[in-house]
Design a protein around this motif. Structure first.
Motif, PDB file in Angstrom:
ATOM      1  N   LEU A 103     -37.198 -30.617   9.368  1.00  7.98           N
ATOM      2  CA  LEU A 103     -37.409 -29.168   9.262  1.00  7.98           C
ATOM      3  C   LEU A 103     -36.493 -28.377  10.191  1.00  7.98           C
ATOM      4  O   LEU A 103     -36.123 -27.248   9.877  1.00  7.98           O
ATOM      5  N   ASN A 104     -36.146 -28.966  11.340  1.00  7.28           N
ATOM      6  CA  ASN A 104     -35.350 -28.237  12.326  1.00  7.28           C
ATOM      7  C   ASN A 104     -34.343 -29.194  12.980  1.00  7.28           C
ATOM      8  O   ASN A 104     -34.505 -29.589  14.132  1.00  7.28           O
ATOM      9  N   PRO A 105     -33.298 -29.593  12.224  1.00  9.28           N
ATOM     10  CA  PRO A 105     -32.382 -30.636  12.711  1.00  9.28           C
ATOM     11  C   PRO A 105     -31.626 -30.280  13.985  1.00  9.28           C
ATOM     12  O   PRO A 105     -31.213 -31.176  14.719  1.00  9.28           O
ATOM     13  N   TRP A 106     -31.462 -28.998  14.264  1.00  9.94           N
ATOM     14  CA  TRP A 106     -30.722 -28.614  15.469  1.00  9.94           C
ATOM     15  C   TRP A 106     -31.640 -28.226  16.622  1.00  9.94           C
ATOM     16  O   TRP A 106     -31.172 -27.821  17.684  1.00  9.94           O
ATOM     17  N   GLY A 107     -32.945 -28.360  16.408  1.00 10.95           N
ATOM     18  CA  GLY A 107     -33.891 -28.125  17.499  1.00 10.95           C
ATOM     19  C   GLY A 107     -33.694 -29.161  18.592  1.00 10.95           C
ATOM     20  O   GLY A 107     -33.310 -30.299  18.325  1.00 10.95           O
ATOM     21  N   LYS A 108     -33.935 -28.787  19.823  1.00 10.61           N
ATOM     22  CA  LYS A 108     -33.678 -29.680  20.954  1.00 10.61           C
ATOM     23  C   LYS A 108     -34.823 -30.675  21.167  1.00 10.61           C
ATOM     24  O   LYS A 108     -36.000 -30.333  21.093  1.00 10.61           O
ATOM     25  N   ILE A 109     -34.431 -31.926  21.419  1.00 13.05           N
ATOM     26  CA  ILE A 109     -35.361 -32.994  21.789  1.00 13.05           C
ATOM     27  C   ILE A 109     -34.865 -33.564  23.109  1.00 13.05           C
ATOM     28  O   ILE A 109     -33.659 -33.742  23.303  1.00 13.05           O
ATOM     29  N   ILE A 151     -30.959 -32.680  23.559  1.00 10.47           N
ATOM     30  CA  ILE A 151     -29.919 -32.862  22.548  1.00 10.47           C
ATOM     31  C   ILE A 151     -30.483 -32.440  21.189  1.00 10.47           C
ATOM     32  O   ILE A 151     -31.702 -32.437  20.996  1.00 10.47           O
ATOM     33  N   PRO A 152     -29.621 -32.071  20.242  1.00  9.95           N
ATOM     34  CA  PRO A 152     -30.106 -31.701  18.910  1.00  9.95           C
ATOM     35  C   PRO A 152     -30.891 -32.842  18.267  1.00  9.95           C
ATOM     36  O   PRO A 152     -30.522 -34.014  18.400  1.00  9.95           O
ATOM     37  N   GLY A 153     -31.958 -32.484  17.569  1.00  6.73           N
ATOM     38  CA  GLY A 153     -32.819 -33.469  16.936  1.00  6.73           C
ATOM     39  C   GLY A 153     -32.079 -34.425  16.022  1.00  6.73           C
ATOM     40  O   GLY A 153     -32.362 -35.623  16.003  1.00  6.73           O
ATOM     41  N   ILE A 154     -31.113 -33.907  15.269  1.00  2.00           N
ATOM     42  CA  ILE A 154     -30.390 -34.748  14.316  1.00  2.00           C
ATOM     43  C   ILE A 154     -29.598 -35.842  15.039  1.00  2.00           C
ATOM     44  O   ILE A 154     -29.517 -36.989  14.578  1.00  2.00           O
TER      45      ILE A 154
END
Length: 197
Positions: free
Chosen positions: A128-134, A142-145
């Motif tokens: 749903l949010n590939p560029w959200g930070k993890i 870093i970006p989720g993807i």
């Protein structure tokens, strides 16, 4: 709300099992007993049992971090509580299928923990949010993807090495389920995901 209920039940059951080996063995995923004794409930109950407090806290903190978001997202997308429960418990089952087949004749193989289900929830959030930070290693955002690609590669690498008492296959297949399941429910999510690139 459902996320908190699942966390509450998991914490209570895991805590009881810390001191009750009989219950631990009854709930754990043992493919041999699942297949040969038709104890199919183990595909779900193993997710409520953890090895120790660290295992429990890491899984439940990760689930809380992404589960509350995904529960709201499923409600917003009109997929509802049933859809969200399908994500969590479906992830638990999907994460176990590989070992169910591969280890069905090994009476000594035991797997526990909600990691497969938690991976499904985490990877749905990446969908749903590939560029959200993890937080990578709980420190580096870093970006989720990117996290997702590294996570899947790591799971496959560690599964081949084996020997660390962590079911990396469950993490891997739970994660894949988390990417596929929402798209099966709502195919337009794939187009939305691809539009981010």
């Amino acid at each position: 709300m459902i996320t908190y209920i699942i966390i509450g039940i998991t914490v209570v059951v895991s805590y009881i099992c810390f001191g009750n080996q009989e219950l631990f063995r009854k709930l754990a995923f043992i493919p041999y007993r699942t297949v040969h004794n038709h104890e199919w409930y183990r595909l779900i109950t193993h997710g409520f049992v953890h090895a120790d407090m660290t295992h429990l806290l890491v899984n439940m903190f990760t689930f809380w971090s992404f589960g509350t978001y995904m529960e709201s997202a499923f409600r917003y997308m009109g997929l509802g509580t049933g859809g969200y429960l399908g994500l969590y418990f479906g992830g638990m089952v999907a994460a176990s299928i590989y070992d169910l087949i591969r280890r069905r004749n090994d009476p000594y193989y035991v797997s526990i923990g909600a990691s497969g289900a938690v991976s499904a929830v985490l990877f749905s959030s990446i969908l749903l949010n590939p560029w959200g930070k993890i937080l990578f290693f709980a420190v580096l955002p870093i970006p989720g993807i990117i996290f997702g690609v590294l996570y899947l590669a790591y799971c496959q690498y560690m599964a081949k090495r084996a020997g660390d008492n962590i079911n990396h296959n469950a993490h891997f297949y739970g994660a894949l389920y988390g990417l596929i399941y929402p798209v099966l429910l709502e195919p337009s999510l794939l187009r939305v995901f691809l539009s981010h690139f």
